[in-house]
Design a protein around this motif. Structure first.
Motif, PDB file in Angstrom:
ATOM      1  N   PHE A  56      -6.142   5.715  -0.558  1.00  0.00           N
ATOM      2  CA  PHE A  56      -5.928   5.013  -1.302  1.00  0.00           C
ATOM      3  C   PHE A  56      -5.667   3.528  -0.522  1.00  0.00           C
ATOM      4  CE2 PHE A  56      -4.975   7.697  -4.975  1.00  0.00           C
ATOM      5  CZ  PHE A  56      -6.646   7.777  -5.600  1.00  0.00           C
ATOM      6  N   ALA A  57      -4.752   3.279   0.306  1.00  0.00           N
ATOM      7  CA  ALA A  57      -4.431   2.293   1.215  1.00  0.00           C
ATOM      8  C   ALA A  57      -5.420   1.883   1.193  1.00  0.00           C
ATOM      9  CB  ALA A  57      -3.614   2.566   2.237  1.00  0.00           C
ATOM     10  N   ALA A  58      -6.386   2.670   1.907  1.00  0.00           N
ATOM     11  CA  ALA A  58      -8.169   2.087   3.172  1.00  0.00           C
ATOM     12  C   ALA A  58      -8.173   1.422   1.315  1.00  0.00           C
ATOM     13  CB  ALA A  58      -8.915   2.961   3.287  1.00  0.00           C
ATOM     14  N   ILE A  59      -8.612   1.761   0.141  1.00  0.00           N
ATOM     15  CA  ILE A  59      -9.672   1.286  -1.106  1.00  0.00           C
ATOM     16  C   ILE A  59      -8.760  -0.147  -1.237  1.00  0.00           C
ATOM     17  CG2 ILE A  59      -9.987   1.176  -3.390  1.00  0.00           C
ATOM     18  CD1 ILE A  59     -10.713   4.340  -2.489  1.00  0.00           C
ATOM     19  N   ALA A  60      -7.437  -0.379  -1.103  1.00  0.00           N
ATOM     20  CA  ALA A  60      -6.828  -1.348  -1.114  1.00  0.00           C
ATOM     21  C   ALA A  60      -6.751  -2.252  -0.584  1.00  0.00           C
ATOM     22  CB  ALA A  60      -4.693  -1.396  -2.122  1.00  0.00           C
ATOM     23  N   SER A  64      -7.433  -7.082   0.266  1.00  0.00           N
ATOM     24  CA  SER A  64      -5.962  -7.698   0.483  1.00  0.00           C
ATOM     25  C   SER A  64      -6.167  -8.244   1.751  1.00  0.00           C
ATOM     26  CB  SER A  64      -4.670  -7.307   0.354  1.00  0.00           C
ATOM     27  OG  SER A  64      -4.410  -6.070   1.035  1.00  0.00           O
ATOM     28  N   LYS A  65      -5.479  -9.461   2.592  1.00  0.00           N
ATOM     29  CA  LYS A  65      -5.798  -9.761   4.009  1.00  0.00           C
ATOM     30  C   LYS A  65      -4.744  -8.689   4.672  1.00  0.00           C
ATOM     31  CE  LYS A  65      -7.265 -14.284   2.440  1.00  0.00           C
ATOM     32  NZ  LYS A  65      -6.841 -15.888   2.231  1.00  0.00           N
ATOM     33  N   ARG A  66      -3.954  -8.037   4.575  1.00  0.00           N
ATOM     34  CA  ARG A  66      -3.016  -7.274   4.907  1.00  0.00           C
ATOM     35  C   ARG A  66      -3.811  -5.826   5.259  1.00  0.00           C
ATOM     36  NH1 ARG A  66       2.921  -6.906   2.264  1.00  0.00           N
ATOM     37  NH2 ARG A  66       3.432  -5.295   3.964  1.00  0.00           N
TER      38      ARG A  66
END
Length: 113
Positions: A56-60, A64-66
């Motif tokens: 999920f963090a990879a998709i998010a 985003s730039k972070r």
């Protein structure tokens, strides 16, 4: 019944044990069961949670730039619980149990030794 199931002992074998011996054996079995549960939790559930969270963090991160922080399976395990298990490993000394094992063998009891 835990002793009977773990070692194949019958009720008569268990009755031959002194209360101090029985207490030590039960405490050790509880430690071993706790270590086994910890290994299962870390190996299966915490690993799965880390994979899902990182996915999920990879998709998010695509939006985003972070760059997201990578999550590890240990992040899902309580620190006090992990420290307790580590203490069990540090405490384990084969010489500590030698006298109890010798007594059990002398009584003719079968076990994992």
């Amino acid at each position: 019944m835990l002793l009977a199931r773990e070692f194949g002992w019958n009720i008569e074998d268990i009755k031959q044990l002194r209360p101090s011996e029985l207490e030590v054996i039960i405490k050790e079995l509880q430690k071993q069961k706790e270590i086994q549960e910890y290994a299962e939790f870390k190996g299966k559930w915490a690993f799965l949670a880390a994979i899902i969270t990182n996915g999920f963090a990879a998709i998010a991160s695509m939006f985003s730039k972070r760059r997201p922080k990578e999550v590890k399976p240990d992040d899902f395990i309580d620190k006090k619980y992990a420290a307790k298990i580590e203490r069990y490993f540090k405490e384990a000394q084969p010489d500590e149990w030698a006298s109890y094992i010798a007594e059990a063998k002398a009584k003719g009891l079968k076990g994992p030794w």
